[in-house]
Motif scaffolding. Structure first.
Motif, PDB file in Angstrom:
ATOM      1  N   THR A 128      39.924  34.250  27.435  1.00 44.43           N
ATOM      2  CA  THR A 128      40.975  35.273  27.500  1.00 44.43           C
ATOM      3  C   THR A 128      41.396  35.714  26.108  1.00 44.43           C
ATOM      4  O   THR A 128      41.577  36.921  25.854  1.00 44.43           O
ATOM      5  N   PRO A 166      42.545  42.900  30.093  1.00 43.06           N
ATOM      6  CA  PRO A 166      42.629  41.475  29.765  1.00 43.06           C
ATOM      7  C   PRO A 166      44.047  40.913  29.822  1.00 43.06           C
ATOM      8  O   PRO A 166      44.224  39.709  30.015  1.00 43.06           O
ATOM      9  N   ILE A 169      44.593  39.141  33.016  1.00 44.40           N
ATOM     10  CA  ILE A 169      43.974  37.813  33.011  1.00 44.40           C
ATOM     11  C   ILE A 169      44.780  36.858  32.144  1.00 44.40           C
ATOM     12  O   ILE A 169      44.853  35.654  32.420  1.00 44.40           O
ATOM     13  N   ALA A 170      45.425  37.399  31.080  1.00 39.46           N
ATOM     14  CA  ALA A 170      46.213  36.551  30.183  1.00 39.46           C
ATOM     15  C   ALA A 170      47.380  35.895  30.904  1.00 39.46           C
ATOM     16  O   ALA A 170      47.759  34.756  30.587  1.00 39.46           O
ATOM     17  N   ALA A 173      45.869  32.962  32.676  1.00 39.49           N
ATOM     18  CA  ALA A 173      45.449  31.946  31.701  1.00 39.49           C
ATOM     19  C   ALA A 173      46.647  31.172  31.169  1.00 39.49           C
ATOM     20  O   ALA A 173      46.579  29.941  30.993  1.00 39.49           O
TER      21      ALA A 173
END
Length: 435
Positions: A128, A166, A169-170, A173
């Protein structure tokens, strides 16, 4: 004969072996326990059976919100979709495709033991961070639009054959890594060395990378998620007071000295947003292309037009080029206009029930990692829903936060449904009663 008789009488007088009273008592105790314990009735459908199936209420809440979200997305988007794309079904067809894929991902994730993510936490974090750096390097530094397309001054997308954000997704994560770390430092979370220092370092790294994308809403959500997980994990409250003061000072400095608008003429763009929030019906907004209060004014008009029961599904007037991009962050304003206050309250209650069930399942997980992972995932949904509704109703300044299950966006929807699949897997082993 007398000898035989004596022998028989002697055998009859041989004492019996003493009975083991402790063995008898333990056997009787087991029998009493077995009689008191009701037999567990097997459910007809093994997928939702107690002890091996996913939590049915949680699954139903997710699917109901997804179905309502798709209906409202089509209703809110078809006018704008026809004007911009020449096809009234442009947005809904894309969103329906992502929804179908996301449900498949959710069901697949619900069958994978969530403990595998414990081992993958560092790998997911590393990948990530690399993707966030790629957005900044290829977009902001090199200006390569084919890899990192921009939206004005915002750099949020990455195109690697498939275009995605992203920053979405962070969020996952960060939740995964914090759950991993909290489960490791479980008995040391009240110390500065283990309960504050490593978490602040990770949180600062994620927030800085997302902030450099000019993604203020993503930055705020990441900071809030990290703080909530640290607090639930056992970090002492005094560190949140210190962190809150430091964050307020940094935010104040940014608002006073921070970013300029796209024209480059100076002026503090974020301060204009705050001014527009304080006076949304002022004289600054002159048209739909203005960057001040036009969007929030049209949102408030839509909410006020809805009244108690709304103008009817599909009958919104503000979506006809008055409210900019009504299928995105301000879709809840169209919900209020078409379904009224009653419909809006029903949707808010559904979000509240989803969060309640997610918290209940997480607190009954079989280990600390499952509890923290589940709480982080469901807190993200609740936090985004609350912040989005606050923005749409002008309770807080406009920060561009999407409404889960409703707002258009493939990356966010697939990630959200995948995360709900992980939560459903946690529910498979949680000690909760199924209905």
């Amino acid at each position: 004969m007398p000898a035989a008789g004596r022998t028989a009488r002697g055998l009859s007088r041989v004492p019996e072996r003493p009975r083991d009273s402790s063995r008898d008592s333990s056997r009787e105790q087991r029998q009493r326990t077995r009689r008191r314990t009701p037999r567990r009735r097997k459910m007809k459908f093994a997928l939702f059976s107690l002890g091996s199936g996913m939590d049915m209420p949680l699954f139903v809440f997710v699917m109901v919100l997804l179905a309502i979200g798709l209906v409202m997305l089509f209703s809110a988007s078809y006018a704008d979709s026809y004007y911009r794309e020449g096809n009234s079904y442009h947005y809904i067809s894309r969103q329906a495709g992502f929804a179908a894929f996301g449900v498949a991902v959710m069901l697949a994730a619900s069958a994978v033991d969530y403990h595998h993510y414990h081992k993958l936490a560092l790998l997911v974090t590393g990948v990530t961070v690399i993707m966030l750096l790629m957005v900044l390097i290829f977009g902001r530094v090199l200006g390569i639009q084919s890899i990192a397309p921009s939206e004005g001054v915002a750099y949020r997308w990455l195109n690697l054959g498939v275009q995605f954000q992203p920053s979405e997704i962070a969020k996952f994560a960060l939740i995964l890594l914090f759950a991993h770390m909290i489960s490791i430092y479980a008995d040391k979370m009240d110390t500065f060395r283990y309960g504050v220092l490593p978490f602040v370092g990770v949180l600062g790294m994620f927030a800085a990378l997302v902030f450099l994308e000019n993604h203020m809403s993503g930055t705020l959500i990441i900071l809030a998620l990290g703080a909530i997980m640290m607090f639930v994990g056992g970090t002492k409250p005094r560190w949140f007071v210190i962190g809150g003061i430091a964050l307020a000072l940094l935010l104040g400095a940014y608002l006073l000295l921070g970013g300029k608008d796209e024209s480059g003429e100076g002026g503090v763009y974020q301060m204009d947003r705050v001014a527009g929030w304080l006076d949304p019906f002022g004289e600054k907004s002159t048209g739909p292309d203005s960057n001040d209060t036009w969007q929030i004014k049209q949102s408030l008009y839509a909410i006020g037009s809805g009244g108690l029961f709304g103008v009817g599904l599909g009958q919104s007037r503000q979506k006809y080029m008055y409210l900019p991009k009504p299928q995105n962050d301000f879709i809840f304003a169209i919900v209020c206009e078409e379904l009224g206050m009653v419909g809006a309250l029903v949707i808010m209650i559904l979000f509240a029930l989803l969060v309640w069930r997610g918290v209940y399942v997480s607190l009954h997980a079989r280990d600390r990692f499952g509890t923290m992972l589940g709480l982080g995932l469901i807190f993200q949904v609740g936090l985004q829903a609350v912040l989005n509704i606050c923005v749409v109703t002008n309770t807080i300044p406009n920060t561009g936060i999407s409404l889960p299950f409703f707002s258009a966006g493939g990356t966010s929807l697939v990630m959200l449904l995948g995360q709900m699949g992980i939560l459903l897997n946690i529910s498979r082993s949680a000690t909760v009663e199924r209905t």
